[in-house]
Design a protein around this motif. Structure first.
Motif, PDB file in Angstrom:
ATOM      1  N   CYS A   1       0.831  -1.195   0.000  1.00 48.51           N
ATOM      2  CA  CYS A   1       0.000   0.000   0.000  1.00 48.51           C
ATOM      3  C   CYS A   1       0.872   1.254   0.000  1.00 48.51           C
ATOM      4  O   CYS A   1       2.038   1.218   0.356  1.00 48.51           O
ATOM      5  CB  CYS A   1      -0.945   0.007   1.193  1.00 48.51           C
ATOM      6  SG  CYS A   1      -0.121  -0.003   2.782  1.00 48.51           S
ATOM      7  N   LEU A   2       0.254   2.335  -0.431  1.00 50.75           N
ATOM      8  CA  LEU A   2       0.921   3.630  -0.497  1.00 50.75           C
ATOM      9  C   LEU A   2       0.232   4.566   0.481  1.00 50.75           C
ATOM     10  O   LEU A   2      -1.000   4.673   0.491  1.00 50.75           O
ATOM     11  CB  LEU A   2       0.817   4.188  -1.923  1.00 50.75           C
ATOM     12  CG  LEU A   2       1.255   5.620  -2.169  1.00 50.75           C
ATOM     13  CD1 LEU A   2       2.727   5.825  -1.823  1.00 50.75           C
ATOM     14  CD2 LEU A   2       0.987   6.005  -3.624  1.00 50.75           C
ATOM     15  N   VAL A   3       1.025   5.236   1.323  1.00 54.51           N
ATOM     16  CA  VAL A   3       0.503   6.213   2.284  1.00 54.51           C
ATOM     17  C   VAL A   3       1.149   7.554   1.956  1.00 54.51           C
ATOM     18  O   VAL A   3       2.376   7.662   1.901  1.00 54.51           O
ATOM     19  CB  VAL A   3       0.816   5.810   3.743  1.00 54.51           C
ATOM     20  CG1 VAL A   3       0.223   6.831   4.710  1.00 54.51           C
ATOM     21  CG2 VAL A   3       0.294   4.413   4.046  1.00 54.51           C
ATOM     22  N   ILE A   4       0.300   8.576   1.732  1.00 58.96           N
ATOM     23  CA  ILE A   4       0.785   9.902   1.342  1.00 58.96           C
ATOM     24  C   ILE A   4       0.288  10.925   2.353  1.00 58.96           C
ATOM     25  O   ILE A   4      -0.917  11.053   2.580  1.00 58.96           O
ATOM     26  CB  ILE A   4       0.271  10.293  -0.064  1.00 58.96           C
ATOM     27  CG1 ILE A   4       0.537   9.182  -1.081  1.00 58.96           C
ATOM     28  CG2 ILE A   4       0.897  11.607  -0.502  1.00 58.96           C
ATOM     29  CD1 ILE A   4      -0.259   9.323  -2.361  1.00 58.96           C
ATOM     30  N   ASP A   5       1.207  11.640   2.966  1.00 59.00           N
ATOM     31  CA  ASP A   5       0.846  12.685   3.925  1.00 59.00           C
ATOM     32  C   ASP A   5       2.057  13.589   4.112  1.00 59.00           C
ATOM     33  O   ASP A   5       3.191  13.104   4.134  1.00 59.00           O
ATOM     34  CB  ASP A   5       0.426  12.084   5.269  1.00 59.00           C
ATOM     35  CG  ASP A   5      -0.410  13.030   6.109  1.00 59.00           C
ATOM     36  OD1 ASP A   5       0.018  14.204   6.304  1.00 59.00           O
ATOM     37  OD2 ASP A   5      -1.481  12.623   6.556  1.00 59.00           O
ATOM     38  N   ASP A   6       1.821  14.870   4.229  1.00 57.43           N
ATOM     39  CA  ASP A   6       2.940  15.794   4.437  1.00 57.43           C
ATOM     40  C   ASP A   6       3.378  15.839   5.903  1.00 57.43           C
ATOM     41  O   ASP A   6       4.384  16.463   6.221  1.00 57.43           O
ATOM     42  CB  ASP A   6       2.603  17.210   3.926  1.00 57.43           C
ATOM     43  CG  ASP A   6       1.349  17.784   4.566  1.00 57.43           C
ATOM     44  OD1 ASP A   6       1.249  19.014   4.666  1.00 57.43           O
ATOM     45  OD2 ASP A   6       0.448  17.016   4.957  1.00 57.43           O
TER      46      ASP A   6
ATOM     47  N   CYS B   1       4.135  -0.970   3.665  1.00 51.43           N
ATOM     48  CA  CYS B   1       3.749   0.344   3.145  1.00 51.43           C
ATOM     49  C   CYS B   1       4.948   1.053   2.544  1.00 51.43           C
ATOM     50  O   CYS B   1       6.063   0.938   3.035  1.00 51.43           O
ATOM     51  CB  CYS B   1       3.197   1.219   4.266  1.00 51.43           C
ATOM     52  SG  CYS B   1       1.718   0.579   5.016  1.00 51.43           S
ATOM     53  N   VAL B   2       4.672   1.797   1.502  1.00 56.84           N
ATOM     54  CA  VAL B   2       5.632   2.744   0.974  1.00 56.84           C
ATOM     55  C   VAL B   2       5.002   4.115   1.224  1.00 56.84           C
ATOM     56  O   VAL B   2       3.780   4.258   1.181  1.00 56.84           O
ATOM     57  CB  VAL B   2       5.949   2.486  -0.523  1.00 56.84           C
ATOM     58  CG1 VAL B   2       4.743   2.638  -1.391  1.00 56.84           C
ATOM     59  CG2 VAL B   2       7.065   3.374  -1.014  1.00 56.84           C
ATOM     60  N   THR B   3       5.806   5.106   1.567  1.00 58.40           N
ATOM     61  CA  THR B   3       5.267   6.410   1.926  1.00 58.40           C
ATOM     62  C   THR B   3       5.807   7.505   1.022  1.00 58.40           C
ATOM     63  O   THR B   3       6.884   7.382   0.443  1.00 58.40           O
ATOM     64  CB  THR B   3       5.602   6.765   3.392  1.00 58.40           C
ATOM     65  OG1 THR B   3       7.019   6.825   3.553  1.00 58.40           O
ATOM     66  CG2 THR B   3       5.017   5.740   4.348  1.00 58.40           C
ATOM     67  N   ALA B   4       5.013   8.564   0.933  1.00 58.10           N
ATOM     68  CA  ALA B   4       5.422   9.765   0.211  1.00 58.10           C
ATOM     69  C   ALA B   4       4.979  10.961   1.028  1.00 58.10           C
ATOM     70  O   ALA B   4       3.918  10.938   1.653  1.00 58.10           O
ATOM     71  CB  ALA B   4       4.795   9.804  -1.176  1.00 58.10           C
TER      72      ALA B   4
END
Length: 176
Positions: free
Chosen positions: A50-55, A75-78
Protein backbone atom coordinates in the motif's frame (compact mmCIF):
# COMPACT_ATOMS: atom_id res chain seq x y z
CA UNK A 1 20.80 18.87 4.47
CA UNK A 2 19.91 18.06 8.08
CA UNK A 3 16.25 17.64 7.07
CA UNK A 4 17.21 15.21 4.29
CA UNK A 5 19.36 13.13 6.63
CA UNK A 6 16.46 13.15 9.09
CA UNK A 7 14.20 11.86 6.27
CA UNK A 8 16.71 9.08 5.59
CA UNK A 9 16.70 8.08 9.25
CA UNK A 10 12.86 8.11 9.31
CA UNK A 11 12.78 5.87 6.22
CA UNK A 12 15.22 3.49 7.85
CA UNK A 13 13.22 3.33 11.07
CA UNK A 14 10.07 2.40 9.17
CA UNK A 15 11.87 -0.29 7.18
CA UNK A 16 14.14 -1.93 9.75
CA UNK A 17 11.64 -4.71 10.33
CA UNK A 18 12.10 -5.75 6.69
CA UNK A 19 15.90 -5.57 6.85
CA UNK A 20 17.94 -2.94 5.06
CA UNK A 21 20.95 -3.91 3.00
CA UNK A 22 24.13 -1.85 3.29
CA UNK A 23 23.94 -0.67 -0.33
CA UNK A 24 20.41 0.65 0.32
CA UNK A 25 21.61 2.63 3.33
CA UNK A 26 24.52 3.96 1.28
CA UNK A 27 22.26 5.06 -1.58
CA UNK A 28 19.88 6.80 0.84
CA UNK A 29 22.69 8.74 2.49
CA UNK A 30 24.17 9.63 -0.89
CA UNK A 31 20.77 10.92 -1.98
CA UNK A 32 20.60 13.08 1.16
CA UNK A 33 24.09 14.44 0.53
CA UNK A 34 23.18 15.25 -3.08
CA UNK A 35 19.97 16.99 -2.02
CA UNK A 36 17.55 14.48 -3.55
CA UNK A 37 14.20 13.52 -2.06
CA UNK A 38 14.28 10.22 -0.24
CA UNK A 39 11.30 7.91 -0.25
CA UNK A 40 10.67 4.41 0.95
CA UNK A 41 10.34 3.41 -2.71
CA UNK A 42 14.12 3.48 -2.93
CA UNK A 43 14.16 0.82 -0.24
CA UNK A 44 11.23 -1.50 -0.87
CA UNK A 45 8.89 0.03 -3.48
CA UNK A 46 8.41 -3.04 -5.62
CA UNK A 47 7.45 -5.11 -2.57
CA UNK A 48 4.97 -2.63 -1.09
CA UNK A 49 1.30 -3.51 -0.56
CA UNK A 50 0.00 0.00 0.00
CA UNK A 51 0.92 3.63 -0.50
CA UNK A 52 0.50 6.21 2.28
CA UNK A 53 0.79 9.90 1.34
CA UNK A 54 0.85 12.69 3.93
CA UNK A 55 2.94 15.79 4.44
CA UNK A 56 3.02 15.09 8.18
CA UNK A 57 5.83 12.61 8.95
CA UNK A 58 4.16 11.62 12.24
CA UNK A 59 0.95 10.63 10.41
CA UNK A 60 2.98 8.62 7.89
CA UNK A 61 4.63 6.70 10.71
CA UNK A 62 1.41 6.14 12.69
CA UNK A 63 -0.60 4.93 9.69
CA UNK A 64 2.21 2.75 8.30
CA UNK A 65 2.81 1.10 11.68
CA UNK A 66 -0.90 0.41 12.21
CA UNK A 67 -1.22 -1.18 8.77
CA UNK A 68 1.88 -3.27 9.33
CA UNK A 69 0.83 -4.42 12.81
CA UNK A 70 -2.84 -5.12 12.07
CA UNK A 71 -2.64 -6.48 8.52
CA UNK A 72 0.99 -7.48 8.08
CA UNK A 73 1.14 -5.31 4.95
CA UNK A 74 4.17 -3.38 3.77
CA UNK A 75 3.75 0.34 3.14
CA UNK A 76 5.63 2.74 0.97
CA UNK A 77 5.27 6.41 1.93
CA UNK A 78 5.42 9.76 0.21
CA UNK A 79 5.50 13.19 1.86
CA UNK A 80 3.60 14.99 -0.89
CA UNK A 81 1.10 14.32 -3.65
CA UNK A 82 3.60 14.66 -6.49
CA UNK A 83 5.90 11.98 -5.05
CA UNK A 84 2.84 9.85 -4.30
CA UNK A 85 1.68 10.10 -7.90
CA UNK A 86 5.10 9.02 -9.16
CA UNK A 87 4.94 5.97 -6.91
CA UNK A 88 1.36 5.19 -7.96
CA UNK A 89 2.33 5.29 -11.62
CA UNK A 90 4.86 2.47 -11.27
CA UNK A 91 3.80 0.12 -8.47
CA UNK A 92 0.54 -1.84 -8.20
CA UNK A 93 -0.90 -1.17 -4.74
CA UNK A 94 -3.75 -2.91 -2.93
CA UNK A 95 -4.91 0.52 -1.74
CA UNK A 96 -3.72 4.09 -1.33
CA UNK A 97 -4.19 6.32 1.71
CA UNK A 98 -3.75 10.03 1.06
CA UNK A 99 -4.17 13.21 3.02
CA UNK A 100 -6.56 15.68 1.43
CA UNK A 101 -4.77 18.94 2.17
CA UNK A 102 -1.11 18.87 1.13
CA UNK A 103 1.13 21.46 -0.53
CA UNK A 104 1.54 20.94 -4.26
CA UNK A 105 -0.77 18.15 -5.38
CA UNK A 106 -3.74 17.66 -3.03
CA UNK A 107 -5.38 14.33 -2.34
CA UNK A 108 -8.31 15.29 -4.55
CA UNK A 109 -5.99 16.23 -7.42
CA UNK A 110 -4.12 12.94 -7.00
CA UNK A 111 -7.39 11.00 -7.29
CA UNK A 112 -8.35 13.06 -10.35
CA UNK A 113 -5.03 12.27 -12.03
CA UNK A 114 -5.43 8.55 -11.31
CA UNK A 115 -9.16 8.24 -12.14
CA UNK A 116 -9.87 10.85 -14.81
CA UNK A 117 -6.53 11.54 -16.46
CA UNK A 118 -5.61 7.83 -16.06
CA UNK A 119 -1.94 8.65 -15.39
CA UNK A 120 -1.23 5.22 -13.96
CA UNK A 121 -1.36 1.94 -15.81
CA UNK A 122 -1.75 -0.01 -12.56
CA UNK A 123 -3.69 2.13 -10.05
CA UNK A 124 -6.44 3.88 -12.03
CA UNK A 125 -9.12 1.97 -10.14
CA UNK A 126 -7.17 1.27 -6.95
CA UNK A 127 -9.21 1.83 -3.76
CA UNK A 128 -8.26 5.10 -2.06
CA UNK A 129 -8.77 6.30 1.50
CA UNK A 130 -8.89 10.10 1.62
CA UNK A 131 -8.05 11.44 5.08
CA UNK A 132 -8.83 14.99 6.14
CA UNK A 133 -9.03 17.13 9.26
CA UNK A 134 -11.61 19.31 7.44
CA UNK A 135 -14.64 18.48 5.36
CA UNK A 136 -13.28 18.74 1.82
CA UNK A 137 -15.16 20.56 -0.92
CA UNK A 138 -14.91 18.14 -3.82
CA UNK A 139 -14.74 19.48 -7.34
CA UNK A 140 -14.22 16.34 -9.46
CA UNK A 141 -16.99 14.43 -11.20
CA UNK A 142 -18.85 11.62 -9.42
CA UNK A 143 -17.15 8.85 -11.41
CA UNK A 144 -13.75 9.71 -9.99
CA UNK A 145 -15.02 9.03 -6.44
CA UNK A 146 -15.94 5.40 -7.03
CA UNK A 147 -13.84 3.26 -4.69
CA UNK A 148 -12.83 6.27 -2.58
CA UNK A 149 -13.44 6.17 1.18
CA UNK A 150 -13.33 9.20 3.50
CA UNK A 151 -11.94 9.27 7.03
CA UNK A 152 -11.72 12.19 9.44
CA UNK A 153 -8.62 13.17 11.37
CA UNK A 154 -7.80 12.41 14.06
CA UNK A 155 -7.92 8.84 12.83
CA UNK A 156 -9.83 6.20 14.71
CA UNK A 157 -7.92 2.89 14.47
CA UNK A 158 -11.12 0.81 14.32
CA UNK A 159 -12.53 2.92 11.47
CA UNK A 160 -9.20 2.80 9.64
CA UNK A 161 -9.04 -0.96 10.07
CA UNK A 162 -12.60 -1.46 8.81
CA UNK A 163 -11.99 0.83 5.82
CA UNK A 164 -8.79 -1.02 4.90
CA UNK A 165 -10.74 -4.31 4.99
CA UNK A 166 -13.26 -2.77 2.59
CA UNK A 167 -10.44 -1.64 0.29
CA UNK A 168 -8.86 -5.09 0.29
CA UNK A 169 -12.20 -6.72 -0.58
CA UNK A 170 -12.82 -4.17 -3.33
CA UNK A 171 -9.35 -4.70 -4.79
CA UNK A 172 -9.78 -8.50 -4.64
CA UNK A 173 -13.07 -8.22 -6.59
CA UNK A 174 -11.56 -5.93 -9.23
CA UNK A 175 -8.67 -8.35 -9.81
CA UNK A 176 -10.90 -11.41 -10.05
Amino acid sequence: FQSQVSDAVDCLKSNLSHGVEFYELKSMLNAAINGNTISNLEIRGEEADCLVIDDDPDMLEIISEEISEIFGLRCVTARNGNDGLKLAQNTDFKFIITDYNMPGLTGEELIHKLRVERLSSVNNDCPVILVSAQRPILNSSGDSWEGVFFLDKPLNVDKLSFTIKCCLRLKKRSVA
